[in-house]
Scaffold this active site. Structure first.
Site, PDB file in Angstrom:
ATOM      1  CG  ASP A 250     124.212  19.955 -51.588  1.00  0.00           C
ATOM      2  OD1 ASP A 250     125.189  19.260 -51.939  1.00  0.00           O
ATOM      3  OD2 ASP A 250     123.026  19.649 -51.843  1.00  0.00           O
TER       4      ASP A 250
ATOM      5  CE1 TYR B 202     118.318  18.694 -55.357  1.00  0.00           C
ATOM      6  CE2 TYR B 202     119.769  20.302 -54.337  1.00  0.00           C
ATOM      7  CZ  TYR B 202     119.286  19.018 -54.434  1.00  0.00           C
ATOM      8  OH  TYR B 202     119.793  18.045 -53.599  1.00  0.00           O
TER       9      TYR B 202
ATOM     10  CE  LYS C 245     123.661  17.003 -54.155  1.00  0.00           C
ATOM     11  NZ  LYS C 245     122.709  18.129 -54.066  1.00  0.00           N
TER      12      LYS C 245
ATOM     13  CG  HIS D 201     121.645  14.322 -57.709  1.00  0.00           C
ATOM     14  ND1 HIS D 201     121.129  15.555 -57.939  1.00  0.00           N
ATOM     15  CD2 HIS D 201     121.058  13.911 -56.558  1.00  0.00           C
ATOM     16  CE1 HIS D 201     120.273  15.886 -56.985  1.00  0.00           C
ATOM     17  NE2 HIS D 201     120.211  14.896 -56.137  1.00  0.00           N
TER      18      HIS D 201
END
Ligand code: NAP
Length: 314
Positions: free
Chosen positions: A52, A57, A86, A119
């Site tokens: 994931d 990030y 995402k 997200h």
């Protein structure tokens, strides 16, 4: 779901009719790039096949490098892997969706994604600033785009064969139900915080009824202490079944029909968190009856990511 007592290889069919999501997923919310690389490699080696990721990030490159190393070593093919990323809040405008998707794909060094998620349902001011703030420090939201506008752009990614399934994250029933009803391609996965202190039972029931997989993040309560890993019910079950508290919590999540994301950062913990099997029914029931309620991440209320800071035990 197809359940076996050995959860390591459990896969749950998605409603796209072609893909199965491995129940055990490795989450890459790891701020340090070097640790991202080593932890992703360790997870792959331990047996995780579901990864994931997220543009937010800021480490898709390192995840991509680790995955490429694993693929190049042989023994694993791209088709064995299930990879998600995402779309971030500042890319909700439909014309920004495909470029954002392509940029993620390039950073991950992949030519398709198994799953692409919105997200959060919160649209931020469009642009490259991921955390746009006004002069008072308040998030600048974008009122000029609806969740359905963004969803339509994700549907066209599926139409063009760029990703196999699409879904949402950090969403509650209030936003999910109208989106589900209007969607031409129904969401395949909904990723939310979920653990025994936040079982999200109503959302899980809706998802099961509609054939949506609920993908639980923070199944270990984000490792916070005091917290789930030290809960007396969890520790007592762990002693009884000869597993660690982390293994008990992850098994509980799979046993109730969710997929999960966990983030072990060492090879030993990756092996521990992958080595999951079914709990006896009485143990499963005891955990399901825990009454403590606690949300650990506020993102679902604001769109701004982050676990709610709390004091960690020394
Ligand atoms: N959609 C969203 O908004 C959202 C939000 C949050 C997370 N996520 C996703 O969900 C993933 C998982 O979330 P999470 O990091 O909260 O998962 P988690 O597995 O509940 O918590 C991870 C923390 O637990 C500790 N831990 C891991 N394995 C352990 C073990 N066997 N025994 C004891 N402690 C252990 C680790 O602490 P140490 O740091 O001490 O190793 C680690 O930092 C993320 O990586 C991300 O992919 C999504």
């Amino acid at each position: 779901m197809t359940q076996s007592p050995d959860f390591r290889t459990a896969r749950i069919p998605l409603n796209n009719g072609t893909t199965q999501i491995p129940a055990l997923g490795f989450g890459t919310l790891i701020p340090d790039p070097a640790i991202t690389l080593s932890a992703t490699k360790d997870a792959l080696e331990a047996g995780f096949r579901h990864f994931d990721c997220a543009e937010r990030y800021r480490n898709e490159r390192e995840v991509g490098d680790a995955l490429q190393t694993g693929l190049a070593a042989g023994g694993i093919s791209r088709e064995d892997l299930f990879i998600t990323t995402k779309l971030w809040n500042s890319n909700h405008r439909p014309e920004r969706v495909e470029p954002a998707f392509n940029a993620s794909l390039a950073r991950l060094k992949l030519d398709y994604l198994d799953l692409y998620l919105i997200h959060t349902p919160f649209a931020f001011q469009p642009g490259d600033e991921q955390d746009p703030r006004d002069e008072h420090g308040n998030v600048i939201y974008d009122r000029g785009v609806t969740l359905l506008d963004t969803w339509r752009a994700l549907e066209s990614l599926v139409d063009h064969g760029k990703c196999r399934a699409i879904g949402l994250s950090d969403i509650g029933l209030n936003d999910l139900v109208p989106l589900y009803e209007s969607a031409r391609i129904k969401p395949a996965v909904v990723q939310v915080e979920s653990h025994p202190y936040l079982p999200e039972t109503e959302l899980l029931e809706f998802c099961k009824e509609k054939g949506i997989v609920l993908l639980a993040f923070a199944p270990l309560g984000h490792g916070m202490k005091p917290g789930l890993l030290e809960d007396p019910v969890i520790t007592a079950v762990a002693v009884r079944v000869g597993k660690t508290p982390a293994q008990v919590l992850l098994a509980w999540a799979v046993q109730r029909g969710t997929a999960l994301l966990t983030t072990p950062k060492s090879a030993a913990r990756a092996r521990e968190n992958f080595n999951i099997s079914a709990l006896p029914e009485d143990a499963f029931g005891e955990i399901s009856r825990i009454q403590t309620r606690q949300r650990l991440n506020d993102v679902v209320n604001t769109g701004s990511p982050g676990f709610i800071p709390r004091v960690k035990a020394i």
